[in-house]
Each structure stands twice: as C-alpha cells, then as structure tokens.
Design a protein around this motif. Structure first.
Motif: not given
Length: 67
Positions: A25-26, A32-38, A52-54, A56-61
């Motif tokens: 799921l992660q 999905t987040t990357s594709n939406i932003k693209l 890189a920010e995406l 890091v954010k996903t790893a933190q979540e």
C-alpha cells in the motif's frame, strides 16, 4: 494425542501478511501520488528535489505507521 492450535505461528503469519500489505500500500501510495503530480504538472521528471521529498514523506509515514 490432542494437537492444540499453534497461536504463536498463526500470529507470526498474520503479522507478516500485514507487514507485506502495508509495504504494498505504501508503494502504491507513492506511485499514485507521483503520477498525480506528474499528470497535473506539479512535478516534472527533471524535478529531483520533489521526488526526494515524496520518498522521504512516504518513508516517514511508513515509519510512523509501524510504531
């Protein structure tokens, strides 16, 4: 001889399955987040900082979820 259920083994199997589900799921969330932003133009393929920010954010979540 009566065989009792191996609850510890069942728990370990369930725990492993849940960890794998969270990982999948992660990964799907990141993709999905990357594709939406693209697709919206918010992120371009040359914008390494955003990628890189995406990550890091996903790893933190994921880390927060595992606590």
């Amino acid at each position: 001889m009566v065989r009792e259920p191996d609850y510890k083994k069942a728990y370990e199997i369930l725990n492993h399955a849940l960890e794998e589900a969270v990982r999948v799921l992660q990964k799907a969330h990141l993709r999905t987040t990357s594709n939406i932003k693209l697709d919206t133009g918010e992120l371009t393929a040359d914008d390494e900082g955003e990628w890189a920010e995406l990550y890091v954010k996903t790893a933190q979540e994921y880390a927060d979820h595992c606590k």
